[in-house]
Design a protein around this motif. Structure first.
Motif, PDB file in Angstrom:
ATOM      1  N   ILE A  96       0.836  -1.203   0.000  1.00  9.74           N
ATOM      2  CA  ILE A  96       0.000   0.000   0.000  1.00  9.74           C
ATOM      3  C   ILE A  96       0.871   1.254   0.000  1.00  9.74           C
ATOM      4  O   ILE A  96       0.663   2.190  -0.781  1.00  9.74           O
ATOM      5  CB  ILE A  96      -0.936  -0.006   1.213  1.00  9.74           C
ATOM      6  CG1 ILE A  96      -1.974  -1.138   1.086  1.00  9.74           C
ATOM      7  CG2 ILE A  96      -1.647   1.332   1.354  1.00  9.74           C
ATOM      8  CD1 ILE A  96      -2.802  -1.353   2.332  1.00  9.74           C
ATOM      9  N   ILE A  97       1.878   1.271   0.866  1.00 10.27           N
ATOM     10  CA  ILE A  97       2.735   2.460   0.987  1.00 10.27           C
ATOM     11  C   ILE A  97       3.541   2.671  -0.284  1.00 10.27           C
ATOM     12  O   ILE A  97       3.670   3.804  -0.776  1.00 10.27           O
ATOM     13  CB  ILE A  97       3.654   2.315   2.216  1.00 10.27           C
ATOM     14  CG1 ILE A  97       2.816   2.317   3.499  1.00 10.27           C
ATOM     15  CG2 ILE A  97       4.676   3.438   2.264  1.00 10.27           C
ATOM     16  CD1 ILE A  97       3.589   1.960   4.744  1.00 10.27           C
ATOM     17  N   LYS A  98       4.072   1.592  -0.845  1.00 16.99           N
ATOM     18  CA  LYS A  98       4.838   1.735  -2.094  1.00 16.99           C
ATOM     19  C   LYS A  98       3.936   2.129  -3.259  1.00 16.99           C
ATOM     20  O   LYS A  98       4.369   2.808  -4.192  1.00 16.99           O
ATOM     21  CB  LYS A  98       5.570   0.429  -2.400  1.00 16.99           C
ATOM     22  CG  LYS A  98       6.757   0.190  -1.486  1.00 16.99           C
ATOM     23  CD  LYS A  98       7.642  -0.930  -2.004  1.00 16.99           C
ATOM     24  CE  LYS A  98       8.922  -1.026  -1.200  1.00 16.99           C
ATOM     25  NZ  LYS A  98       9.823  -2.075  -1.721  1.00 16.99           N
ATOM     26  N   GLY A  99       2.671   1.682  -3.207  1.00 18.46           N
ATOM     27  CA  GLY A  99       1.733   2.098  -4.248  1.00 18.46           C
ATOM     28  C   GLY A  99       1.420   3.579  -4.189  1.00 18.46           C
ATOM     29  O   GLY A  99       1.101   4.201  -5.212  1.00 18.46           O
ATOM     30  N   LEU A 100       1.512   4.164  -3.001  1.00 15.61           N
ATOM     31  CA  LEU A 100       1.271   5.604  -2.839  1.00 15.61           C
ATOM     32  C   LEU A 100       2.483   6.451  -3.216  1.00 15.61           C
ATOM     33  O   LEU A 100       2.376   7.682  -3.285  1.00 15.61           O
ATOM     34  CB  LEU A 100       0.884   5.908  -1.393  1.00 15.61           C
ATOM     35  CG  LEU A 100      -0.499   5.429  -0.924  1.00 15.61           C
ATOM     36  CD1 LEU A 100      -0.624   5.561   0.580  1.00 15.61           C
ATOM     37  CD2 LEU A 100      -1.597   6.216  -1.612  1.00 15.61           C
TER      38      LEU A 100
END
Length: 652
Positions: free
Chosen positions: A345-349
């Motif tokens: 999720i964080i890397k997708g953001l």
């Protein structure tokens, strides 16, 4: 006379020698070549087969044609393309005429009367053929312009002609824009009629990349009852067949199931068959899908919910958090995802952090991530590093300040509305029950182990064994708030990352702008007081003191009638912020009194600045009261100030 030899085609004929007594005339005919009959040339050469025989030679045109120029070649290619289009397209000539009219009617400088004439002319040409040409990329644009500028009667006529073909047009990449334009200009009755035509086709349309746009547009324009009608079709086959079973009172799926007595397993299977193809195609941008997912989470079992959460814990989540329900799904994914899924999720953001922070709903997802993710190194590397370059703009923005305020003062009702706090505290029933069951089983195991250990003689073993049961066996889904202590997490994200130091530098440099700002003043207040729990103390005490002195020096400036800005002690926002700082931060109150107010309290005891002066009397700190008592007593005796009772010290 010698016998004659067989004549071979490959040999020449032998001359006959006339014998005595033969006819001299005949002999002369053989001897004289001039009088002999002509022999064809073919008899002198071998015959060729029919396959190798060449056709009669055609005389070649020896005149060379001049090569075509580039312009001539382009014109020739254009003519050829035009001829092909005329054969392929039935209404090609009509489209060309419409395009010519469109170039005139879409100009900004054209008069309304002239545009109305052109629109009427175009609609007359298209009458009876609108459904056929609506799928063309040229004609669909002409129709959109006509629908936008035509009269209501003409618009109604177009709507009636398109009504039987709306479903087929909804799947076309060009006509879908015309359908949306028609819905924007539709009356309530026409919109209700369009939604009724979608019955039985909502799920197939949502699985289509183009058709889903039409359903979403209709969902956004619908009232509450119509939204419920569109949603109920996705819940079960019974509700798809009988639309009058559900009313507005049963807006939640749980209420619908309990009222109608539907089988929960059947509902879950039907919703899974609807949701899975949509997620596999990556169609996750629409609010109607977000609403269906939230309802699915409320009824589905653990395995079904975890499967959906795993699919959503990816870069797809960035496209979902733009809506209210989509942000709730993002919060749930961050809360219930394991370490691997949270990392996704964080890397997708990554690359979208600043844009997300300024968004009304996206900022809440960042707030949740900062509150629950234990991997502070990853959060610092991806989120904090992207926030720092735009820190000043974030502080001054209504939504951008919230991730920062969450670190300074978590879940404060002053900065988050009740609805936003509800979203941040939302949970999934099936996974929450799992957490509770895990906790209870761990507690029971711990109690049993303690009872067993009490009977043992070795007290060291009695201490060691309970620690083995403190860690849950199933680590697929961690606790909602993470395992790390919240205060430690905040320290690592604020102090260790250098974010707090950058915040203080920006507050000191822009103290005048921030303290007068409606939103920036709240961040400045939290930084000046050291944050909730004194998280900025004692590491940054020196810079906090510098911030206090910067506010005090700004307050010490004399009044100026020529200045466009109000004095910091009289400004609506800044005077209230300074009052709160005096009440809640004794060190700031002492600095402000010594540098700006002492000896001038009577001149500031009127207007908005009166609130600041009165705050010294209400301060819960005895040192501050003692500091101002001597100068304030004459003002109280003369009636300029009221004798205020000290407030209780607020616990932050």
């Amino acid at each position: 006379m010698a016998p004659k030899k067989q004549n071979d085609g490959n040999t020449k004929k032998r001359k006959r020698i006339p014998s005595a007594g033969s006819n001299p005339q005949a002999s002369r005919s053989h001897e004289s070549p001039s009088k002999a009959p002509k022999v064809s040339s073919s008899s002198k050469k071998p015959f060729k087969s029919l396959k190798t025989r060449k056709p009669d030679a055609v005389p070649k045109d020896t005149t060379k044609k001049a090569p075509l120029s580039g312009r001539e070649r382009r014109l020739q290619a254009k003519e050829l393309a035009e001829a092909r289009k005329k054969k392929r397209k039935r209404h090609y000539n009509l489209e060309q005429e419409l395009a010519h009219l469109w170039e005139k009617m879409r100009r900004h400088e054209i008069a309304k009367e002239d545009r109305a004439k052109l629109v009427t002319e175009a609609l007359q040409k298209m009458k009876g053929k609108i459904p056929e040409i609506a799928g063309s990329h040229i004609s669909s644009r002409v129709l959109q312009t006509c629908v936008k500028h035509c009269s209501q009667a003409e618009r109604d006529a177009v709507f009636e002609e398109l009504r039987p073909h709306f479903l087929s047009l909804a799947y076309n990449a060009y006509s879908v824009h015309l359908v949306k334009k028609m819905l924007d200009n539709a009356s309530k009755k026409q919109l209700a009629g369009f939604i009724s035509t979608l019955r039985g086709h909502v799920a197939p349309l949502l699985r289509h990349m183009v058709g889903s746009v039409v359903v979403e547009h209709a969902y956004e324009l619908s009232n509450a009852a119509q939204k419920q009608e569109l949603l109920s079709e996705l819940y079960s086959t019974e509700l798809q067949l009988f639309k009058d079973l559900v009313s507005l009172k049963e807006s939640r799926l749980l209420d619908v199931i309990s009222k109608l007595g539907l089988q929960k397993g059947s509902v879950i299977r039907h919703m899974t068959s609807v949701i899975q193809p949509i997620l596999e195609k990556g169609i996750v941008d629409h609010s109607i899908i977000h609403r269906v997912l939230l309802e699915y989470f409320s009824v589905a079992d653990k395995s079904s919910v975890t499967d959906i959460l795993q699919q959503l814990s990816s870069p797809l989540l960035v496209r979902m958090i733009g809506t209210k329900d989509g942000a709730k799904i993002g919060i749930l994914c961050a809360k219930y995802g394991n370490a691997k899924e949270r990392k996704k999720i964080i890397k997708g953001l990554k690359g979208h952090i600043a844009k997300t922070a300024f968004h009304q709903y996206g900022c809440l997802v960042l707030v949740c991530i900062l509150s629950v993710v234990d991997d502070t190194n990853l959060v610092t590397k991806v989120i904090v590093r992207e926030l720092q370059p735009t820190l000043r703009e974030l502080i001054l923005d209504k939504n951008g300040r919230r991730p920062i305020l969450q670190l300074l003062h978590p879940n404060c009702s002053r900065y988050f509305s009740p609805d936003e706090l509800t979203s941040l505290n939302s949970s999934i029933l099936s996974l929450s029950l799992k957490d509770q069951s895990e906790t209870s089983s761990q507690t029971e195991a711990l109690e049993v182990s303690l009872n067993e250990e009490k009977s043992k003689e070795d007290t060291e073993m009695a201490v060691d064994e309970p620690s083995k049961d403190d860690t849950p066996k199933d680590d697929s889904y961690v606790a909602e708030s993470g395992k790390k202590d919240p205060f430690v997490r905040r320290q690592e994200l604020l102090i260790k990352s250098g974010l707090a130091e950058s915040l203080l530098d920006i507050c000191i440099e822009n103290v005048g702008e921030l303290i007068r700002s409606n939103f920036g003043r709240e961040v400045l207040y939290e930084v000046a007081t050291g944050g909730s729990g004194g998280i900025l103390h004692p590491t940054l005490d020196d810079k906090i003191t510098s911030l206090h002195e910067a506010v005090a020096s700004l307050s010490a400036m004399p009044k100026s009638d020529d200045s466009e800005e109000d004095h910091v002690l009289e400004n609506f926002h800044s005077s209230r912020t300074i009052r709160k700082l005096v009440l809640d931060c004794p060190s700031f109150a002492s600095t402000l009194w010594e540098n700006a107010i002492k000896g001038k309290s009577e001149s500031w005891a009127q207007g908005h600045s009166c609130k600041v002066i009165s705050a010294f009397l209400e301060s819960p700190d005895s040192k501050v009261q003692k500091l101002v008592k001597k100068e304030m007593k004459p003002l109280i005796d003369s009636g300029i100030l009221k004798n205020q009772k000290p407030r209780e010290l607020s616990t932050k």
